[in-house]
Design an enzyme around this catalytic site. Structure first.
Site, PDB file in Angstrom:
ATOM      1  N   HIS A 221       0.601  -1.106  -0.204  1.00 15.97           N
ATOM      2  CA  HIS A 221       0.060   0.256  -0.171  1.00 15.97           C
ATOM      3  C   HIS A 221       1.069   0.623  -0.117  1.00 15.97           C
ATOM      4  O   HIS A 221       0.398   1.603   0.586  1.00 15.97           O
ATOM      5  CB  HIS A 221      -1.104  -0.001   1.373  1.00 15.97           C
ATOM      6  CG  HIS A 221      -1.466  -1.462   1.120  1.00 15.97           C
ATOM      7  ND1 HIS A 221      -1.620  -2.243   2.147  1.00 15.97           N
ATOM      8  CD2 HIS A 221      -3.117  -1.129   0.463  1.00 15.97           C
ATOM      9  CE1 HIS A 221      -2.417  -3.271   2.028  1.00 15.97           C
ATOM     10  NE2 HIS A 221      -3.119  -2.590   1.048  1.00 15.97           N
ATOM     11  N   GLY A 402      25.561   8.248 -32.709  1.00 18.37           N
ATOM     12  CA  GLY A 402      26.691   8.790 -32.414  1.00 18.37           C
ATOM     13  C   GLY A 402      27.759   8.022 -32.548  1.00 18.37           C
ATOM     14  O   GLY A 402      28.946   8.177 -31.455  1.00 18.37           O
ATOM     15  N   CYS A 404      28.740   5.204 -35.368  1.00 18.66           N
ATOM     16  CA  CYS A 404      29.012   4.513 -36.194  1.00 18.66           C
ATOM     17  C   CYS A 404      31.007   4.134 -36.299  1.00 18.66           C
ATOM     18  O   CYS A 404      30.441   3.286 -36.620  1.00 18.66           O
ATOM     19  CB  CYS A 404      28.319   5.731 -37.070  1.00 18.66           C
ATOM     20  SG  CYS A 404      28.913   4.996 -38.919  1.00 18.66           S
ATOM     21  N   THR A 499      22.269   6.175 -46.948  1.00 17.88           N
ATOM     22  CA  THR A 499      22.541   5.325 -46.302  1.00 17.88           C
ATOM     23  C   THR A 499      23.364   4.961 -46.704  1.00 17.88           C
ATOM     24  O   THR A 499      24.565   5.348 -47.809  1.00 17.88           O
ATOM     25  CB  THR A 499      21.603   4.307 -46.158  1.00 17.88           C
ATOM     26  OG1 THR A 499      21.766   3.685 -47.864  1.00 17.88           O
ATOM     27  CG2 THR A 499      20.498   4.653 -45.914  1.00 17.88           C
TER      28      THR A 499
END
Length: 583
Positions: A221, A402, A404, A499
């Site tokens: 509770h 950030g 890659c 891409t």
């Protein structure tokens, strides 16, 4: 400041929640004029014992989720964290009695309000001639010194619902059910831990915790626990909980020791992620089995919550085979899990990984020369990617994560480590397949849209196929085609989507010339690399149509795509090695 809740009104939230459950479950009905849910097939219970339970709302799925054949006959719900009204409890008792049941057992958690209200309703019903018994469940193992009020009723109450329900379904009488579940209730314990409190609709959190604290032994509770401990690993917290629950110096302990057989409940108190719940379940199973405790069944899920409290409770019930049969008995209650009737301890939990197909080594002189050339190419590619790490990370930050450059560097180091283990396969098909598996295993990267590991893996796996039969220039051109097709098919990117595919596609168009008789390897590859580099630079003017960058405003993407830059750099590294070798 009060917490945000998805409710229509604070006053009506308990009624709305129960109405929603009944609306979606044809096997339940509401009792008119009361916050009571009952089985819709009450008439089928003639001659059997009825089981009623309940308490304050906010503990869902308890208790209405456990209504069904083989468990509860009905539930009386109060407002959030508030005992149900005596009049509603009495109405529920009358309803099941008038349906032809031969007696009613009230299963009540040990809280003052519940004891008083259910007890008063019981006395009134008995005065009307209705046979009613009451079992008060107190399974809390938090308090080392027994309080006058006794142990609080927690998640173990659900196991009492199950045992009593199985007995009632088997036609056992009221007195015997009462006696048997009373004994079972003494053989279990529950302890909770929470990362923070919960808040009743319309109210503030019931207690505050520092960022490095967790609450041990709190109730359901929102009340504070027995002590606060420093944040620790899941393994450490579970070990502490089990030590506390089973210590003989704790007056409310459950007497579990090496050789004991138990049913384990890992209960989400409402706001814990399923990821964390699985981690806690694993830690608990390992810890118990490490203590020599045999786990008969493990129930993992949300059984008795405390609104949105981000925490868990562990329940241990000592069992033998007859009791286990009652736990395993069938039920139609929607919140009871579909648990396999198989012991957890002693079960084999893994199987051997599949064996990889055997590949015959190529030991010819030509193969050795080709393998050495492959090493030079791969070493140059790795050096290039490691040198590009910071630039690629900087370019990638425009899309939010950030990483890659870090991802490509991880791949480069994995390849370098692999090369140290021995010469790579001389067969181009075998080499590309091996690199695909290596990158998928070691490269890591982002989730969501396909990232570099998946795309490189797709490209290399598909490109390897045409090279199984031939390794001449037309076959290498076909390999490039196959890789590009796989990337588009599964990655859903297309040329112009900003891409890595843009660089590779541009190179692939130039490599079509390899299919012509008398094609010059280096001349065509040189044109392909220049096209790839130009395409990579051109991506800074493109609007992202795939990948994570597609969620970012094109106004922010004023730099070339890092994947396209990396792909072009890889092709440049391959060309430079082949030129230096005078291929």
């Amino acid at each position: 400041m009060t917490s945000k809740k998805l409710v229509n009104s604070v006053a009506g939230c308990a009624d709305d929640a129960l109405a929603g459950l009944v609306a979606c479950n044809p096997s339940l009905q509401l009792l008119q004029g009361h916050r009571v849910a009952l089985r819709s097939d009450l008439d089928s219970l003639k001659g059997r014992v009825a089981l009623l339970s309940g308490g304050g709302s906010g503990h869902e799925p308890a208790h209405a989720g456990f209504i069904g054949k083989g468990m509860l006959t009905g539930v009386i719900a109060g407002a959030v964290f508030t005992s149900p009204a005596v009049g509603s409890i009495l109405a529920a008792i009358r309803a099941v009695a008038q349906a032809g049941t031969v007696g009613t057992l009230l299963i009540v958690k040990n809280y003052t309000g519940d004891r008083l209200n259910f007890g008063l309703a019981r006395e009134q019903a008995r005065a009307e001639g209705i046979p009613v018994e009451m079992v008060v469940v107190g399974d809390d193992s938090a308090f080392t010194v027994l309080k006058k009020a006794g142990r609080r009723g927690l998640c173990g109450t659900v196991l009492i619902h199950k045992v009593a329900g199985a007995l009632a379904e088997a036609g056992v009488g009221l007195e015997e059910i009462t006696d048997r579940v009373s004994v079972v209730a003494t053989a279990m314990g529950t302890l909770g831990v929470s990362l923070s409190s919960c808040s009743v609709p319309g109210s503030k959190p019931t207690f505050e915790l520092s960022a490095d604290e967790v609450e041990l032994g709190m109730g359901i509770h929102g009340e504070a626990g027995v002590r606060r401990i420093k944040m620790a690993t899941a393994d450490e917290i579970v070990a502490l909980m089990l030590d506390h629950m089973t210590s003989s110096s704790n007056v409310s302990h459950v007497p579990v020791q090496s050789g004991s057989s138990v049913v384990l409940m890992v209960n989400n108190l409402g706001g814990l992620s399923f990821l964390e719940l699985g981690i806690i379940a694993d830690a608990t199973v390992r810890s118990l089995e490490g203590r020599g405790v045999k786990i008969a069944r493990a129930l993992v899920g949300t059984f008795m919550s405390a609104l949105e409290m981000p925490g868990i409770s562990l329940t241990l019930l000592l069992v033998d085979e007859p009791l286990l049969e009652l736990i395993d008995a069938e039920t139609t209650a929607s919140a009871w899990p579909n648990v396999a009737r198989v012991w957890v301890t002693g079960r084999k939990r893994s199987r051997a990984a599949p064996t990889e197909p055997l590949v015959a080594p190529d030991s010819t002189t030509a193969a050795g020369a080709a393998s050495r050339q492959m090493v030079l190419v791969l070493e140059r590619v790795c050096t290039t990617l490691l040198g590009l790490e910071e630039r690629l990370n900087a370019l990638d930050r425009a899309a939010g994560d950030g990483d890659c450059g870090t991802t490509h560097s991880r791949a480069a180091r994995a390849i370098q480590g692999w090369l140290k283990e021995g010469p790579p396969p001389a067969s181009p098909a075998q080499l590309l397949s091996k690199l695909s598996f290596l990158l998928l295993e070691k490269m890591g990267g982002s989730s969501g849209a396909p990232g570099p590991p998946q795309l490189y893996g797709l490209f290399l796996t598909a490109a390897a196929q045409p090279l199984k039969a031939k390794t001449d220039l037309p076959a290498w051109s076909a390999a490039m085609d196959a890789g590009l097709e796989a990337m588009q098919k599964y990655g859903k990117a297309a040329p112009g989507d900003r891409t890595m595919l843009d660089s590779l596609w541009a190179a692939g168009q130039e490599l079509q010339a390899w299919k012509s008789p008398g094609a010059n390897l280096l001349q065509i590859l040189t044109k392909a690399v220049k096209s790839a580099e130009a395409a990579a630079e051109a991506t800074k003017n493109m609007e992202a149509g795939a990948g994570r960058a597609s969620y970012i405003s094109s106004a922010r993407l004023n730099q070339p795509d890092p994947g396209a830059v990396a792909a072009a750099a890889i092709l440049r590294a391959i060309l430079e090695v082949l030129q230096s070798q005078g291929v």
